[in-house]
Design a protein around this motif. Structure first.
Motif, PDB file in Angstrom:
ATOM      1  N   SER A 114       0.823  -1.215   0.000  1.00 24.67           N
ATOM      2  CA  SER A 114       0.000   0.000   0.000  1.00 24.67           C
ATOM      3  C   SER A 114       0.853   1.260   0.000  1.00 24.67           C
ATOM      4  N   VAL A 115       1.954   1.232   0.744  1.00 26.30           N
ATOM      5  CA  VAL A 115       2.866   2.383   0.758  1.00 26.30           C
ATOM      6  C   VAL A 115       3.449   2.599  -0.637  1.00 26.30           C
ATOM      7  N   ALA A 116       3.880   1.515  -1.284  1.00 24.14           N
ATOM      8  CA  ALA A 116       4.442   1.633  -2.640  1.00 24.14           C
ATOM      9  C   ALA A 116       3.412   2.236  -3.602  1.00 24.14           C
ATOM     10  N   MET A 117       2.169   1.799  -3.494  1.00 24.03           N
ATOM     11  CA  MET A 117       1.123   2.314  -4.375  1.00 24.03           C
ATOM     12  C   MET A 117       0.847   3.790  -4.085  1.00 24.03           C
TER      13      MET A 117
ATOM     14  N   LEU B  73       9.838   0.480  -6.325  1.00 15.17           N
ATOM     15  CA  LEU B  73       9.428   0.302  -4.931  1.00 15.17           C
ATOM     16  C   LEU B  73       8.878  -1.092  -4.675  1.00 15.17           C
ATOM     17  N   LEU B  74       8.180  -1.660  -5.638  1.00 12.01           N
ATOM     18  CA  LEU B  74       7.673  -3.023  -5.455  1.00 12.01           C
ATOM     19  C   LEU B  74       8.819  -4.033  -5.405  1.00 12.01           C
ATOM     20  N   THR B  75       9.926  -3.742  -6.073  1.00 12.48           N
ATOM     21  CA  THR B  75      11.109  -4.591  -5.962  1.00 12.48           C
ATOM     22  C   THR B  75      11.659  -4.529  -4.541  1.00 12.48           C
ATOM     23  N   VAL B  76      11.659  -3.346  -3.945  1.00 17.02           N
ATOM     24  CA  VAL B  76      12.088  -3.193  -2.549  1.00 17.02           C
ATOM     25  C   VAL B  76      11.156  -3.987  -1.638  1.00 17.02           C
TER      26      VAL B  76
ATOM     27  N   THR C 220      10.221   4.658  -9.308  1.00 13.62           N
ATOM     28  CA  THR C 220       8.943   4.275  -9.890  1.00 13.62           C
ATOM     29  C   THR C 220       8.238   3.257  -8.995  1.00 13.62           C
ATOM     30  N   ARG C 221       6.994   2.989  -9.337  1.00 13.98           N
ATOM     31  CA  ARG C 221       6.229   1.961  -8.619  1.00 13.98           C
ATOM     32  C   ARG C 221       6.944   0.617  -8.724  1.00 13.98           C
TER      33      ARG C 221
ATOM     34  N   GLN D 190      10.029   4.282   5.322  1.00 13.74           N
ATOM     35  CA  GLN D 190      10.600   5.624   5.252  1.00 13.74           C
ATOM     36  C   GLN D 190      11.636   5.717   4.132  1.00 13.74           C
ATOM     37  N   GLY D 191      12.405   4.661   3.936  1.00 13.13           N
ATOM     38  CA  GLY D 191      13.356   4.631   2.826  1.00 13.13           C
ATOM     39  C   GLY D 191      12.643   4.669   1.482  1.00 13.13           C
ATOM     40  N   MET D 192      11.513   3.977   1.389  1.00 12.25           N
ATOM     41  CA  MET D 192      10.727   4.011   0.157  1.00 12.25           C
ATOM     42  C   MET D 192      10.232   5.425  -0.117  1.00 12.25           C
TER      43      MET D 192
END
Length: 196
Positions: free
Chosen positions: A92-95, A183-186, A179-180, A168-170
Motif C-alpha cells: 500500500s505504501v508503494a502504491m 518500490l515493489l522490488t524493494v 517508480t512503482r 521511510q526509505g521508500m
C-alpha cells in the motif's frame, strides 16, 4: 446577539488543498501566500477557520493520517497475521507513494527532514507521530508473537523498526523519482527477509 457571516468556502476542500501544499513544499517551505492562493481564501479567513499556520499544518497531518495515505497503517494492522500486516503495509505504501494524484514522498517523513530550529515544535510533532506508528506496529507484532504467529525468538520492536525503516526509505526513494516498479522490488526484497 448577531452572528458572524457564514463561511463562503468549503473548509474540507480548503484543508485538502492545504495538505497538498504542505506535502509538496514541507512546513517551512510553505508560505501563507502559498496556502491562501491554493485554498482560494484570504488570510483573515484562514486564521478564522484554521488558526495559524502551525495549527493548519496539524489539521492537515490529522487529515493525512485519517483519510489520506496515513490511513494505510490502520488498515494494515487489521490483517490476520504479522506477515499479512507487513505485505499490506509495504504494498500500500508503494502504491500511495507512486500515485500520480499525490505529491511524491511522505508528508510525515519529508516534513521532519526539512525543519529548522525555528520549526522545532513541528519536527517534534512529526517525530512523535512516526514513533506512534512504529509503536502500534510493535504492539501488533507482540500480539502475533503471543498468538504463536511469530516465533518465540522474534523481537517485535526490532521487526517494527525494520518495517518502518523500509517504508521511510521508500518515501525518500519516491521523492527522488523511484517508480512503482522500483518500490515493489524493494517490497519483494523486504518480504524475503521476513522471518518464516
Amino acid at each position: 446577539m448577531q452572528k458572524g457571516r457564514p463561511r463562503e468556502f468549503d473548509t474540507e476542500l480548503a484543508l485538502d488543498k492545504a495538505l497538498h501544499v504542505f506535502w509538496q513544499r514541507g512546513y517551512e517551505g510553505t508560505s501563507l501566500t502559498d496556502l491562501t492562493e491554493a485554498m482560494g481564501i484570504s488570510r483573515p479567513s484562514l486564521y478564522a477557520a484554521f488558526g495559524n499556520k502551525e495549527e493548519l499544518f496539524r489539521l492537515a497531518l490529522d487529515r493525512y493520517a485519517k483519510k489520506g495515505p496515513g490511513a494505510i497503517h490502520g488498515e494494515a494492522l487489521a490483517e490476520p497475521t504479522a506477515r499479512k500486516v507487513v505485505e499490506h503495509l509495504l504494498h500500500s505504501v508503494a502504491m500511495s507513494l507512486t500515485d500520480p494524484c499525490n505529491p511524491s514522498g511522505c508528508l510525515a517523513v519529508q516534513g521532519a527532514l526539512t525543519c529548522s530550529q525555528a520549526a522545532d515544535s513541528i519536527k517534534r510533532e512529526l517525530c512523535k507521530r512516526r514513533s506512534e506508528g512504529e509503536d502500534n506496529l510493535r504492539k501488533r507484532f507482540e500480539r502475533a508473537k503471543s498468538e504463536g504467529d511469530l516465533g518465540p525468538d522474534s523481537d517485535p520492536g526490532a521487526l517494527a523498526r525494520y518495517v518502518i525503516t523500509v517504508t521511510q526509505g521508500m518515501s525518500v526513494q519516491a521523492s527522488g523519482g523511484a517508480t512503482r516498479s522500483d518500490l515493489l522490488t524493494v517490497v519483494d526484497m523486504a518480504l524475503k527477509a521476513w522471518p518464516a
